[in-house]
Each structure stands twice: as structure tokens, then as C-alpha cells.
Design a protein around this motif. Structure first.
Motif, PDB file in Angstrom:
ATOM      1  N   GLY A 180      -5.864  -1.921  12.858  1.00  0.00           N
ATOM      2  CA  GLY A 180      -4.524  -1.615  12.359  1.00  0.00           C
ATOM      3  C   GLY A 180      -4.545  -0.376  11.490  1.00  0.00           C
ATOM      4  O   GLY A 180      -5.611   0.074  11.055  1.00  0.00           O
ATOM      5  N   SER A 195      -3.238   0.212   8.424  1.00  0.00           N
ATOM      6  CA  SER A 195      -3.503   0.073   6.981  1.00  0.00           C
ATOM      7  C   SER A 195      -4.990   0.188   6.689  1.00  0.00           C
ATOM      8  O   SER A 195      -5.397   0.897   5.758  1.00  0.00           O
ATOM      9  CB  SER A 195      -3.025  -1.276   6.457  1.00  0.00           C
ATOM     10  OG  SER A 195      -1.646  -1.278   6.371  1.00  0.00           O
ATOM     11  N   TYR A 197       5.303   5.383   2.183  1.00  0.00           N
ATOM     12  CA  TYR A 197       4.673   4.077   2.354  1.00  0.00           C
ATOM     13  C   TYR A 197       3.670   3.905   1.191  1.00  0.00           C
ATOM     14  O   TYR A 197       2.786   4.766   1.012  1.00  0.00           O
ATOM     15  CB  TYR A 197       3.962   4.095   3.717  1.00  0.00           C
ATOM     16  CG  TYR A 197       3.245   2.836   4.107  1.00  0.00           C
ATOM     17  CD1 TYR A 197       3.897   1.612   4.142  1.00  0.00           C
ATOM     18  CD2 TYR A 197       1.903   2.882   4.478  1.00  0.00           C
ATOM     19  CE1 TYR A 197       3.220   0.473   4.524  1.00  0.00           C
ATOM     20  CE2 TYR A 197       1.225   1.743   4.869  1.00  0.00           C
ATOM     21  CZ  TYR A 197       1.894   0.540   4.877  1.00  0.00           C
ATOM     22  OH  TYR A 197       1.227  -0.593   5.262  1.00  0.00           O
ATOM     23  N   TYR A 205      -0.470   4.772   0.741  1.00  0.00           N
ATOM     24  CA  TYR A 205      -1.141   6.085   0.649  1.00  0.00           C
ATOM     25  C   TYR A 205      -1.608   6.331  -0.783  1.00  0.00           C
ATOM     26  O   TYR A 205      -2.759   6.701  -1.026  1.00  0.00           O
ATOM     27  CB  TYR A 205      -0.219   7.239   1.057  1.00  0.00           C
ATOM     28  CG  TYR A 205       0.408   7.162   2.423  1.00  0.00           C
ATOM     29  CD1 TYR A 205      -0.214   6.511   3.473  1.00  0.00           C
ATOM     30  CD2 TYR A 205       1.630   7.778   2.669  1.00  0.00           C
ATOM     31  CE1 TYR A 205       0.368   6.464   4.724  1.00  0.00           C
ATOM     32  CE2 TYR A 205       2.219   7.738   3.919  1.00  0.00           C
ATOM     33  CZ  TYR A 205       1.589   7.070   4.940  1.00  0.00           C
ATOM     34  OH  TYR A 205       2.169   7.016   6.171  1.00  0.00           O
ATOM     35  N   CYS A 234       3.799  11.256   7.500  1.00  0.00           N
ATOM     36  CA  CYS A 234       4.218  10.065   8.250  1.00  0.00           C
ATOM     37  C   CYS A 234       5.484  10.422   9.015  1.00  0.00           C
ATOM     38  O   CYS A 234       6.514  10.708   8.406  1.00  0.00           O
ATOM     39  CB  CYS A 234       4.494   8.925   7.265  1.00  0.00           C
ATOM     40  SG  CYS A 234       5.075   7.419   8.054  1.00  0.00           S
ATOM     41  N   ALA A 278       2.589   5.556  13.157  1.00  0.00           N
ATOM     42  CA  ALA A 278       2.816   4.124  13.415  1.00  0.00           C
ATOM     43  C   ALA A 278       4.133   3.856  14.144  1.00  0.00           C
ATOM     44  O   ALA A 278       4.280   2.833  14.810  1.00  0.00           O
ATOM     45  CB  ALA A 278       2.790   3.357  12.087  1.00  0.00           C
ATOM     46  N   TYR A 279       5.102   4.795  14.020  1.00  0.00           N
ATOM     47  CA  TYR A 279       6.430   4.540  14.605  1.00  0.00           C
ATOM     48  C   TYR A 279       6.763   5.473  15.763  1.00  0.00           C
ATOM     49  O   TYR A 279       7.929   5.625  16.118  1.00  0.00           O
ATOM     50  CB  TYR A 279       7.497   4.637  13.502  1.00  0.00           C
ATOM     51  CG  TYR A 279       7.277   3.592  12.422  1.00  0.00           C
ATOM     52  CD1 TYR A 279       7.644   2.273  12.632  1.00  0.00           C
ATOM     53  CD2 TYR A 279       6.653   3.915  11.220  1.00  0.00           C
ATOM     54  CE1 TYR A 279       7.417   1.302  11.674  1.00  0.00           C
ATOM     55  CE2 TYR A 279       6.416   2.951  10.247  1.00  0.00           C
ATOM     56  CZ  TYR A 279       6.799   1.648  10.488  1.00  0.00           C
ATOM     57  OH  TYR A 279       6.563   0.680   9.544  1.00  0.00           O
ATOM     58  N   SER A 295       1.414  -2.413  15.618  1.00  0.00           N
ATOM     59  CA  SER A 295       2.191  -3.403  14.853  1.00  0.00           C
ATOM     60  C   SER A 295       3.674  -3.384  15.183  1.00  0.00           C
ATOM     61  O   SER A 295       4.266  -4.413  15.491  1.00  0.00           O
ATOM     62  CB  SER A 295       2.014  -3.166  13.352  1.00  0.00           C
ATOM     63  OG  SER A 295       0.772  -3.672  12.947  1.00  0.00           O
ATOM     64  N   LYS A 296       4.286  -2.214  15.076  1.00  0.00           N
ATOM     65  CA  LYS A 296       5.727  -2.138  15.287  1.00  0.00           C
ATOM     66  C   LYS A 296       6.031  -1.802  16.737  1.00  0.00           C
ATOM     67  O   LYS A 296       7.025  -2.240  17.301  1.00  0.00           O
ATOM     68  CB  LYS A 296       6.355  -1.098  14.347  1.00  0.00           C
ATOM     69  CG  LYS A 296       5.915  -1.219  12.895  1.00  0.00           C
ATOM     70  CD  LYS A 296       6.227  -2.576  12.286  1.00  0.00           C
ATOM     71  CE  LYS A 296       5.458  -2.847  11.009  1.00  0.00           C
ATOM     72  NZ  LYS A 296       5.912  -2.190   9.836  1.00  0.00           N
ATOM     73  N   ARG A 352      -2.861  -7.739  15.068  1.00  0.00           N
ATOM     74  CA  ARG A 352      -3.701  -6.686  14.502  1.00  0.00           C
ATOM     75  C   ARG A 352      -4.448  -5.843  15.535  1.00  0.00           C
ATOM     76  O   ARG A 352      -5.448  -6.249  16.088  1.00  0.00           O
ATOM     77  CB  ARG A 352      -4.743  -7.249  13.496  1.00  0.00           C
ATOM     78  CG  ARG A 352      -4.238  -8.191  12.452  1.00  0.00           C
ATOM     79  CD  ARG A 352      -3.167  -7.633  11.576  1.00  0.00           C
ATOM     80  NE  ARG A 352      -3.516  -6.379  10.910  1.00  0.00           N
ATOM     81  CZ  ARG A 352      -2.630  -5.394  10.679  1.00  0.00           C
ATOM     82  NH1 ARG A 352      -1.361  -5.521  11.034  1.00  0.00           N
ATOM     83  NH2 ARG A 352      -3.027  -4.301  10.076  1.00  0.00           N
ATOM     84  N   TYR A 357      13.978   2.395  10.686  1.00  0.00           N
ATOM     85  CA  TYR A 357      14.486   2.311   9.316  1.00  0.00           C
ATOM     86  C   TYR A 357      15.708   3.194   9.151  1.00  0.00           C
ATOM     87  O   TYR A 357      15.779   4.274   9.742  1.00  0.00           O
ATOM     88  CB  TYR A 357      13.419   2.763   8.305  1.00  0.00           C
ATOM     89  CG  TYR A 357      12.194   1.878   8.347  1.00  0.00           C
ATOM     90  CD1 TYR A 357      12.251   0.554   7.926  1.00  0.00           C
ATOM     91  CD2 TYR A 357      10.992   2.361   8.851  1.00  0.00           C
ATOM     92  CE1 TYR A 357      11.139  -0.266   7.998  1.00  0.00           C
ATOM     93  CE2 TYR A 357       9.868   1.551   8.921  1.00  0.00           C
ATOM     94  CZ  TYR A 357       9.947   0.238   8.493  1.00  0.00           C
ATOM     95  OH  TYR A 357       8.854  -0.574   8.570  1.00  0.00           O
TER      96      TYR A 357
HETATM   97  N1  PLP Z   1       1.863   3.071   8.290  1.00  0.00           N
HETATM   98  C1  PLP Z   1       3.146   2.892   8.025  1.00  0.00           C
HETATM   99  C2  PLP Z   1       4.003   4.078   7.794  1.00  0.00           C
HETATM  100  C3  PLP Z   1       3.693   1.617   7.951  1.00  0.00           C
HETATM  101  O1  PLP Z   1       4.983   1.454   7.669  1.00  0.00           O
HETATM  102  C4  PLP Z   1       2.850   0.497   8.177  1.00  0.00           C
HETATM  103  C5  PLP Z   1       3.357  -0.872   8.094  1.00  0.00           C
HETATM  104  O2  PLP Z   1       4.446  -1.155   7.707  1.00  0.00           O
HETATM  105  C6  PLP Z   1       1.508   0.733   8.440  1.00  0.00           C
HETATM  106  C7  PLP Z   1       1.048   2.024   8.494  1.00  0.00           C
HETATM  107  C8  PLP Z   1       0.563  -0.399   8.620  1.00  0.00           C
HETATM  108  O3  PLP Z   1       0.438  -0.752   9.910  1.00  0.00           O
HETATM  109  P1  PLP Z   1      -0.585  -1.895  10.355  1.00  0.00           P
HETATM  110  O4  PLP Z   1       0.206  -3.145  10.500  1.00  0.00           O
HETATM  111  O5  PLP Z   1      -1.136  -1.386  11.635  1.00  0.00           O
HETATM  112  O6  PLP Z   1      -1.641  -2.024   9.313  1.00  0.00           O
END
Ligand code: PLP
Length: 395
Positions: free
Chosen positions: A106, A108, A131, A134, A172, A206-207, A237-238, A246, A331
Motif C-alpha cells: 500500500g 502509506s 495528506y 507526508y 499528490c 493514489a487517485y 486502495s481507492k 492492502r 474529493y
Molecule cells: N496517499 C494518499 C494521497 C491517500 O489519500 C491515501 C489514503 O487515503 C494513501 C496514500 C494511502 O493509501 P494506502 O491505503 O494504499 O496506504
């Protein structure tokens, strides 16, 4: 005598989601039969798609039989999955060697772990609102954080200026929390800046799957020059509802080196020491996301979240409220009505129409006066919430 990592004492209390939970609980305790419209936390609500579930079951069956059982997986990821992800990039015209793709647990995990590759004397630039992980991941390691505030005047998409001093640059896009997406021209400015300075961009994609405007970049590697200055961190994840399952992936080009050290080689060394890889079962499930069937199914789910965004945007448009995000991101980032701070607006929405969102101030000081809606909720709930908000704000 043992000395703990005292940088942990420098962390600010992570009060954002804690405060939201406390205030929400207090409201529910006082109004036990009231339904709440939850649009605060960025967690998905739809289940995993059929293609993923089928592979999960199949992989569990494999682990039950001697002839198909798998033990440790390769630390950097199953070679077949690394190739599959490289091909996913290839479909967007980005050529990657599968060995440049690292399968992860993942985003994070990676956003923090990747700091291992850089000396602690390096400083990290964080574009805010951001986020929260960071800043915290850098503070924990004793790194200096340079905060770069952004605002409505630049659409929350700042470009670098020569006076900025930082070695690691967090970008991001699409952004959490603002939903804003950098254009290719804007990213080119960041890439050129990083190459001139010898800085490294940590690009959080991530998005990316939520982008619908064809001219917007999904990956930093769509930008010329990025292979010598950027690392991309991605997540399922999203994209595919993997928040509780994960899996993610990280791309480190082989050309990327600093002081004669190749970051791709260093990350191989890091992973082979610090992890024993992602489980066979999850990598099978993750691979299903990239099949034609999987892509169709995850995009059908993303479309449901996008419809939620549309419903909320229509309500905000009807009220004449400024916002960004929503179209290419899950968002929506709105300006609080005149006279409301972020937390006051949180209380107002909760008390008057039972909607739970996220105060912008929790993503950095420049988020004060703004408010974030997550569009990952239930469609019927979102429709009702949008209507309730409209009634309240048009009063
Ligand atoms: N990066 C951003 C910008 C996020 O908003 C998120 C989760 O909300 C993550 C990373 C974390 O993603 P993961 O669930 O893969 O750890």
C-alpha cells in the motif's frame, strides 16, 4: 542507556479524525435515533469486484494443495505482476522495465519507508493542504519539513519558485484533500526544477484512476525528464477498493541516481532486507485488477463514486459555493460559507443537517476556511445529504 527516537515527541497530535470521531460520537449519544450522513473519511464503501474475489478464492485453494502451494514470494513482487503493471503503464504510452515496478502493501507504507533511501539531512517539501502522513513520516525521521501553502488563487496547484530549498518534493495529484489535478505543463515545471536542483519528486498517484479529462496526466512519467528525478507511489486502495485488502506499487526508474548511487538498486536492497514481500493470495487478487474484466468492474465502481461527486457538485453549484475537485478525484474541497471557520462549519453541518465532513484545517493551516467531502459513501445517502445541505445553505 537506551534512548528512544525523540523525534516522535515533535509530532503534532493527530487530532483531525480523532476530533471528528469524538464530536460525532457526542452527537450520536445525544440523538441516538438520528441517521448520520458520513462523508468524512476517505474509505471506500463498495465491495471488491467479482474478478478480484474469484482470484482470491482461487489463490486460497492453491494454498490448500501441495502442488500449487506458495511460500515466500519474491520481495519486490511476483515477476508476472510486475510485468502486468508495466504493461498497464505501457497502455498509456509509458515504457517501463518490469524491474522498475515494486509491488507493495500500500501507499502509506511506501511513503514512509522510501525515506530510507535518503540521508536525514535532506529536507522535504510538502504542498499544503496535504495528506497528513507526508509531514508525520518526515518528522518521525528527524527531517526538516518545508511547508508550501497553496490556495484558491492558484487553484491549489502551486508551481516551484527558485527561492525554494528542498531535496524531496511530495506531489499528490489528483490531490487529497483538494481534488485538484496538476496539468502536464505544471508538472513539467516541477520536473525541470527537480532535475536542475538534483531533488527527487515523490509522486503520489493514489487517485490516478479517477481522472477523466483526457489531457490530464495520470503519472509523473508522462512528463519528459521525470525518469531522472521521480519516484511514483500508487495504491489499489481507492482504485479497486483495497483499503482493507492492502496492495500498491512503486515505480523507481533505473536512470534515477544521486551521488552515483542508483535508487532502484538501493530499493531492491531495502526490500530484500526489510520485507518478505506481499502475500501470494493478495498478489493474485491484485493482478485481477489489471485484466480487461477487472478494469471494467473497478471503473463501474469508480463511476458510482463519481455520480456521488456529481450530485454534491450540483448542490454546491446551486448554492453558488466555490469548490474544486470532484470531477477527476473522489474529493470535493469547498470554501466554507462567509463567517464560518472549518470546525465551525463542521459543527453547523452536523447539528443542522447531520452531515459529517472533514474540516480543511486538519490538512494544514492554509486549509482553514475550507471543507472536504469524500464521495466514497452510499449513493442514496449522498443524494439525501446533498439535498439537505442545499436546503441549509440556501436559507
Ligand atoms: N496517499 C494518499 C494521497 C491517500 O489519500 C491515501 C489514503 O487515503 C494513501 C496514500 C494511502 O493509501 P494506502 O491505503 O494504499 O496506504
Amino acid at each position: 542507556m537506551l534512548k528512544p527516537n525523540t523525534h516522535y515527541a515533535e509530532l503534532k497530535d493527530s487530532y483531525l479524525f480523532y476530533n471528528i470521531a469524538q464530536k460525532t460520537k457526542a452527537y450520536v449519544d445525544a440523538h441516538p435515533r438520528t441517521h448520520l450522513y458520513r462523508m468524512g473519511i476517505g474509505d471506500v464503501s463498495l465491495p471488491l469486484c467479482g474478478a478480484v474475489i474469484r482470484e482470491l478464492y482461487g489463490a486460497v485453494d492453491d494454498q490448500a494443495k501441495q502442488e500449487s502451494f506458495h511460500g515466500y514470494m519474491p520481495e519486490c513482487g511476483d515477476p508476472e505482476l510486475r510485468r502486468t503493471i508495466a504493461e498497464y503503464y505501457g497502455r498509456r504510452g509509458i515504457s517501463l522495465d518490469p524491474e522498475e515496478v515494486f509491488v507493495s502493501s500500500g501507499a502509506s507504507d511506501e511513503l514512509g519507508d522510501i525515506l530510507d533511501l535518503f540521508d536525514v539531512s535532506n529536507s522535504s517539501l510538502v504542498i499544503e493542504p496535504a495528506y497528513p502522513a507526508y509531514v508525520d513520516a518526515n518528522v518521525m525521521t528527524g527531517r526538516k519539513v518545508v511547508h508550501l501553502p497553496s490556495g484558491k488563487e492558484n487553484g491549489f496547484l502551486p508551481v516551484p519558485d527558485e527561492g525554494m530549498e528542498a531535496d524531496l518534493l511530495y506531489i499528490c495529484s489528483p490531490n487529497n484533500p483538494t481534488g485538484a489535478v496538476f496539468s502536464k505543463e505544471q508538472l513539467k515545471e516541477w520536473v525541470d526544477f527537480a532535475n536542475r536542483r538534483g531533488a527527487v519528486i515523490l509522486f503520489d498517484a493514489a487517485y490516478e484512476a479517477f481522472i477523466e479529462d483526457p489531457e490530464l496526466p495520470h503519472s509523473i512519467f508522462e512528463i519528459e525528464g521525470a525518469r531522472t528525478c521521480a519516484i511514483e507511489i500508487c495504491s489499489l486502495s481507492k482504485t479497486a477498493g483495497f483499503t482493507g485488502t492492502r496492495m500498491g506499487y512503486t515505480v523507481i526508474p533505473k536512470e534515477l541516481e544521486r551521488a552515483g548511487m542508483k535508487l532502484n538498486d538501493m530499493w531492491v536492497r531495502n526490500r530484500t532486507t526489510r520485507t518478505n514481500g506481499v502475500s501470494y493470495i493478495l498478489q493474485k487478487a491484485g493482478a485481477a485488477v489489471f485484466t480487461e474484466e477487472g478494469q471494467k468492474q473497478i471503473h463501474a465502481n469508480i463511476q458510482i463514486y463519481k455520480n456521488n461527486a456529481k450530485v454534491l457538485m450540483e448542490a454546491l453549484d446551486a448554492c453558488g459555493i466555490w469548490y474544486c475537485g470532484g470531477k477527476n478525484a473522489p474529493y470535493i474541497w469547498m470554501k466554507c460559507p462567509e463567517g464560518f471557520g472549518s470546525w465551525e462549519f463542521f459543527d453547523h453541518l452536523l447539528n443542522e443537517v447531520q452531515i459529517v465532513g472533514t474540516p480543511g484545517e486538519g490538512f494544514g493551516a492554509c486549509g482553514e476556511g475550507y471543507f472536504r467531502f469524500s464521495t466514497f459513501g452510499d449513493p442514496e445517502d449522498t443524494k439525501t445529504a446533498a439535498e439537505r445541505m442545499k436546503q441549509l445553505l440556501m436559507k
